[in-house]
Structures are given as C-alpha cells and as structure tokens.
Design a protein around this motif. Structure first.
Motif, short mmCIF file in Angstrom:
data_model
loop_
_atom_site.label_atom_id
_atom_site.label_comp_id
_atom_site.label_asym_id
_atom_site.label_seq_id
_atom_site.Cartn_x
_atom_site.Cartn_y
_atom_site.Cartn_z
N PHE A 96 0.82 -1.21 0.00
CA PHE A 96 0.00 0.00 0.00
C PHE A 96 0.86 1.26 0.00
O PHE A 96 0.52 2.26 -0.65
N VAL A 97 1.95 1.23 0.72
CA VAL A 97 2.86 2.39 0.74
C VAL A 97 3.39 2.65 -0.66
O VAL A 97 3.41 3.79 -1.15
N VAL A 98 3.83 1.59 -1.33
CA VAL A 98 4.35 1.73 -2.70
C VAL A 98 3.23 2.20 -3.64
O VAL A 98 3.45 3.05 -4.50
N MET A 99 2.02 1.67 -3.46
CA MET A 99 0.88 2.09 -4.30
C MET A 99 0.61 3.58 -4.17
O MET A 99 0.48 4.29 -5.18
N ILE A 100 0.53 4.07 -2.93
CA ILE A 100 0.21 5.49 -2.71
C ILE A 100 1.32 6.38 -3.26
O ILE A 100 1.05 7.41 -3.90
N TYR A 101 2.57 5.97 -3.05
CA TYR A 101 3.69 6.76 -3.58
C TYR A 101 3.63 6.78 -5.11
O TYR A 101 3.81 7.84 -5.74
N GLY A 102 3.39 5.63 -5.72
CA GLY A 102 3.35 5.56 -7.18
C GLY A 102 2.25 6.39 -7.78
O GLY A 102 2.44 7.09 -8.79
N VAL A 103 1.05 6.34 -7.17
CA VAL A 103 -0.08 7.11 -7.68
C VAL A 103 0.16 8.61 -7.52
O VAL A 103 -0.09 9.40 -8.44
N GLN A 104 0.69 8.99 -6.36
CA GLN A 104 0.87 10.41 -6.06
C GLN A 104 2.07 11.02 -6.77
O GLN A 104 1.99 12.12 -7.32
N GLN A 105 3.19 10.32 -6.79
CA GLN A 105 4.44 10.91 -7.28
C GLN A 105 4.81 10.48 -8.71
O GLN A 105 5.46 11.23 -9.42
N LEU A 106 4.39 9.28 -9.12
CA LEU A 106 4.83 8.76 -10.42
C LEU A 106 3.71 8.66 -11.45
O LEU A 106 3.95 8.24 -12.58
N GLY A 107 2.50 9.06 -11.06
CA GLY A 107 1.39 9.05 -12.01
C GLY A 107 0.92 7.66 -12.38
O GLY A 107 0.36 7.45 -13.48
N TRP A 108 1.10 6.69 -11.49
CA TRP A 108 0.68 5.33 -11.79
C TRP A 108 -0.84 5.24 -11.90
O TRP A 108 -1.59 6.00 -11.32
N TYR A 109 -1.27 4.24 -12.68
CA TYR A 109 -2.69 3.92 -12.74
C TYR A 109 -2.84 2.44 -12.40
O TYR A 109 -1.95 1.85 -11.81
N PHE A 110 -3.95 1.81 -12.77
CA PHE A 110 -4.25 0.49 -12.24
C PHE A 110 -3.32 -0.61 -12.73
O PHE A 110 -3.08 -1.59 -12.02
N THR A 111 -2.78 -0.47 -13.91
CA THR A 111 -1.84 -1.50 -14.38
C THR A 111 -0.63 -1.57 -13.47
O THR A 111 -0.22 -2.66 -13.03
N GLU A 112 -0.06 -0.41 -13.15
CA GLU A 112 1.14 -0.37 -12.32
C GLU A 112 0.88 -0.83 -10.88
O GLU A 112 1.66 -1.60 -10.32
N ILE A 113 -0.24 -0.40 -10.30
CA ILE A 113 -0.47 -0.76 -8.91
C ILE A 113 -0.91 -2.22 -8.79
O ILE A 113 -0.69 -2.86 -7.75
N THR A 114 -1.51 -2.77 -9.84
CA THR A 114 -1.82 -4.20 -9.84
C THR A 114 -0.53 -5.01 -9.87
O THR A 114 -0.42 -6.05 -9.19
N VAL A 115 0.44 -4.53 -10.63
CA VAL A 115 1.75 -5.21 -10.67
C VAL A 115 2.38 -5.23 -9.28
O VAL A 115 3.00 -6.23 -8.87
N VAL A 116 2.22 -4.13 -8.53
CA VAL A 116 2.78 -4.06 -7.17
C VAL A 116 2.21 -5.19 -6.32
O VAL A 116 2.94 -5.91 -5.63
N PHE A 117 0.89 -5.36 -6.34
CA PHE A 117 0.28 -6.38 -5.49
C PHE A 117 0.50 -7.79 -6.02
O PHE A 117 0.47 -8.76 -5.25
N LEU A 118 0.74 -7.90 -7.31
CA LEU A 118 1.13 -9.21 -7.85
C LEU A 118 2.51 -9.58 -7.31
O LEU A 118 2.76 -10.74 -6.96
N ALA A 119 3.39 -8.58 -7.22
CA ALA A 119 4.72 -8.81 -6.63
C ALA A 119 4.59 -9.18 -5.16
O ALA A 119 5.29 -10.08 -4.67
#
Length: 509
Positions: free
Chosen positions: A313-336
């Motif tokens: 969740f920490v990585v997800m929030i950072y990615g969305v807020q700072q790196l402009g991630w969307y659902f593909t990227e944050i899904t990859v995080v939780f797959l990891a």
C-alpha cells in the motif's frame, strides 16, 4: 387464513445500475444528438488537430494565435507539456447531428453491447480488485490479519472516535491532493473488521472510507484530475482560488467526520440503532468477524506477512501520487506482493493457491459492478447527447446575474456529474464553454472551478453511476440504506457549498 405481506426488498447494486442504464437509454431517444468541435495537440507533428461535428479533421499551426482564433483562452504551453492531453471543446461550435438510427433490435443490441464494452473498458480496475482479493485471501489464510486487528483493538479501547477521525482525514487528504478514489476499494476488507471489533457497524466503515474519498475529492485543492486540469482548461493557474478550497476542505471534511461519529457512537452504545441491523446478521458477514480465542496468537511470521502487505500500500500510494501510476502499475505491485508472500507466508502450495482463488472470488461481484457501471457512460457517449446537455445549460445560465449564475451553475455541475463521471473528461468538455461565461457575468474564473469541483464531487455521494454502489457491494449494504444515512449530510453540504460560492462571488468579484 390471511396471507402475510411480503416486505419490500430494495434491488441489488446490479439491478440499480441496470435500471439507471435503461433510464439513460430512454432519455437518449428524446435528447437531440449533437457535438462540439474539438481541438487536440498532435505531439508527433507539433500541430493542432481540429475535429468538427461531422468528425472531419483539419490541421492548424500549434500557436497561441490559433487558440485565440478559436476563442480558447488557454496557454499553448499547457498542450505542449502534456498537461492537457484530451481534446478540448471549442466554444460556440456546437452543432446538431443526425441521431443514430435504432429500432427495437438496435436498442436491444445497444443495451447488451454497452455492458460488454463497460466490462472491457474497466478491465484494469477489475483485475486490480481481483488481485487484491486474492492477496487478502492469502493474508487471511495465515491468520495475520485477524491477529493484527485484535492487537489494534486493544490500543483502540476508549479511543474509537479517533479511528474515524484519522482514517477519514487521511483518505480525504488523498482525495484532495491526488484523487484517491477507486484505490480505496482495497481498504474495505482490511478496515471493516477493525470497525466491527471497535463496536461499530459496516455502514460506519463505508461512511468513513467513502465519505473521506468523495468529500476529499469534492473539495479538491491540487488534485491533477480535477482542479489542475480544469484550471488549465479555463486558462488560469490552479493556485487561483486556493484559500477558499482549503477552507472548503476543512469545513466539509469536518462536517462529514462529525456526522459519521454521531451515527457511529449511537450504534456503539446501542447496536439496535444501526441502519444495517439485518445486513449484519447475513452469513456473508462472517468473513469480517474475528474469533478472539482462535486468533489470539500473533507470531513473527504473521507480523512479517502484514509488513509485506502494508508495504504494498505504501508503494501504491507513492506511485499514484508521485509517479502518475494507474491500475496497471499498482496491480503489478500487489502481484509482486503475492509472489513474496508465496515465499514467506509458510502456507502449503495447495492452501496458498486455494486461498488466492477464494479471495479473488469473494470480490468477483464487486469487480463486475465496476464494469457494469461504466456502461451508463458509454450510452451517453455513443448517443452523442452529453454535448447537447452541456450546450443547453450553458445557454440557460449565460444571461443571469452573478449570484444566481453561480448558484445555478453548481446544480448544473451536479447534473452533469451524474452523467459524466470522469472528472477530467467533464473538465475539458465544460471549461472552455463555461469559463468565458464568468467574464460575461463579472466573476472570477476560479469560482467556476469551485462550482465544477463541488457540484460534480457532491453528486458522487449518491450517483449510482459512480463508486458508491461498488463500495456498498463490498459489505452487502443496500443503496436504500445508504440514502437513508447520507441524505441529511447531503443537504447540509449543499447549504455549506452555496454559502461558500456566494461568499466567493461577493469577495472575489
């Protein structure tokens, strides 16, 4: 022998969406089709592309002169740096177009097709929900979640109110700054058991999470998907009008906290006061309940499991807020996260896989609701009535005095937000049309941004086309119970918004 009357049961989330879909589809027969010409920037050719109402395209030099020629009061830099990446409506370019022909079979075909297209358009969000569900299934299989919640409950004893204040405040901050919305769906399976063990009900959990996200997004300060893109499309800096937005965030979030705590404490002291007493007895609620004897131990492996899960969740929030991630990227995080847990959770291979599949299956209905809700917007788009509605309202309010103008504009954005759920899409469609009207009536353009934010954001509290039905589906609460809970808060927030808008007009104009 008298027959007992059957108690009316409010339709499920799926049925509500289908009813809304049929209603919107019926409206498209009566609302004329029409389109604005649009202007977009072709980065490869460094030129503007003009698309007229008949979908004919032409190229124009990418210069400020071209924007001035089309009366688009936006800096050329906003197109070149990628800030405005969607086609922008050209003022005074609306034209009626021939309504797409649909007979009985064509209507049935559209009804079925838009549902499939809605699922396809939402596949990234749906996969995110299923992966999150699977990861939660694995975490729950280790007993880590329940053991951790029990430890937290010991810390919360006598301080339950702070659970609502802290969580709603943080989520509202996320909504205001980077548009935290769909991502909150992952919070429900984690936070609902915490609310239950604190003595609250599932409705309190939904109120804390959803109101935090919705009210936070409504009172956006620097949300790039609403305030920033709308300000750029209106030709002003997103910092214009910032003090009033900060005040609005404090007042509206504070009101939502007070309202939720008042209900939650009443339920904690007397569970029979809960609006969802019957729903709490449903067998499906067993997944949220904790056995204190069974889940009493909290091992190092369980602590490591929760730490890995929380890190996702920490990585997800950072990615969305700072790196402009969307659902593909944050899904990859939780797959990891899932693969890491496969190595650290200590579950047998068959138990691990079964837990993942079972967890994903628990959220399959929620994922399906997301896709189904998207179909309503597709009907509007394919029937070409959104621009007609926009043109009607812009003509309606153009000759009003400033106070009446901003009051009506707020309600206009409530209606538009009901049909156009994309905040960025509504911004680029409406701002080039509405912002110049501010100059005509003599008010600051930043107030238009506030009316847009607060109108389209507020309607999200009850819009069946938004996230509320999905959120309620997470905990098996009917839409009618939510309406009964939230309507007084809705009215109070409308009054607050109107006071703020009128004050803006009187002080800034």
């Amino acid at each position: 022998m008298t027959k007992s009357k059957k108690k009316f049961q409010f339709p499920s989330a799926y049925t509500v969406i289908i009813i809304v879909l049929l209603f919107v589809q019926a409206l498209t027969f009566f609302i004329p089709s029409g389109k604005y010409s649009t202007l977009s920037y072709n980065e490869a050719k460094k030129e503007f592309v003009i698309t007229d109402s008949k979908d004919k395209t032409s190229a124009e030099p990418a210069t400020q002169k071209t924007l001035d020629q089309y009366k688009i009061n936006i800096s050329i830099d906003k197109f070149k740096d990628g800030t405005l990446y969607k086609p922008v409506a050209i003022p005074n370019s609306y034209e009626r177009i021939k309504k797409p022909k649909r007979g009985i079979f064509g209507t049935i075909s559209q009804f079925l097709n838009v549902q499939v297209k809605g699922l396809l358009d939402s596949v990234d969000i749906m996969i995110f929900i299923l992966i999150i569900g699977g990861v939660l299934g694995v975490v729950n299989a280790t007993g880590a979640m329940n053991a951790g919640i029990l430890r937290l409950s010991e810390k919360l004893d006598g301080k339950q109110k702070w659970l609502i204040i802290i969580l709603m405040g943080l989520i509202a901050l996320g909504g205001s700054t980077f548009g935290l919305a769909e991502e909150t769906l992952a919070f429900y399976p984690i936070l609902v058991p915490i609310f239950l063990i604190a003595g609250y009900d599932t409705l309190t959990a939904v109120a804390t999470i959803y109101l935090g996200s919705a009210i936070g997004s409504m009172s956006s300060t620097i949300n790039p998907f609403s305030t920033v893109i709308a300000s750029n499309a209106a030709g002003i800096s997103f910092t214009d009008g910032m003090p009033s937005r900060v005040i609005m965030w404090i007042l509206s979030v504070g009101l939502a906290m007070f309202y939720t705590i008042r209900y939650a404490e009443r339920v904690r002291k007397d569970p029979s006061k809960s609006l969802v007493v019957e729903e709490m007895k449903d067998p499906s609620m067993a997944q949220f309940k904790i056995d204190k004897e069974k889940d009493g131990q909290f091992t190092m492996r369980q602590k490591l499991t929760l730490l890995i899960f929380a890190a996702g969740f920490v990585v997800m929030i950072y990615g969305v807020q700072q790196l402009g991630w969307y659902f593909t990227e944050i899904t990859v995080v939780f797959l990891a996260v899932l693969y890491i847990l496969a190595l650290t959770a200590g579950l047998k291979e068959t138990v691990f896989v079964d837990s993942f599949v079972s967890g994903a299956g628990d959220l399959l209905g929620v994922a399906f609701t997301v896709g189904l809700a998207r179909s309503v917007g597709i009907v509007m788009e394919t029937s070409f009535v959104s621009d007609t509605i926009m043109n009607f309202f812009s003509n309606l309010i153009s000759n009003m005095n400033s106070v009446l103008f901003i009051t009506v504009l707020f309600f206009v954005y409530c209606i538009l937000g009901l049909f156009i759920q994309s905040s960025s899409g509504l911004a680029v469609l409406s701002m080039p049309i509405m912002a110049p009207l501010a100059d005509v009536v003599g008010i600051d353009r930043s107030i238009i941004i506030n009316a847009y934010n607060w109108g389209q954001g507020l309607i999200g509290l009850i819009a069946p086309t938004g996230l509320i039905l999905v959120s309620l589906a997470m905990v098996n609460i009917g839409f009618d119970k939510w309406l009964k809970f939230v309507m007084k808060l809705l009215v109070m927030t409308v009054i607050l918004i109107l006071i703020m808008l009128v004050a803006n007009v009187l002080l800034l104009s």
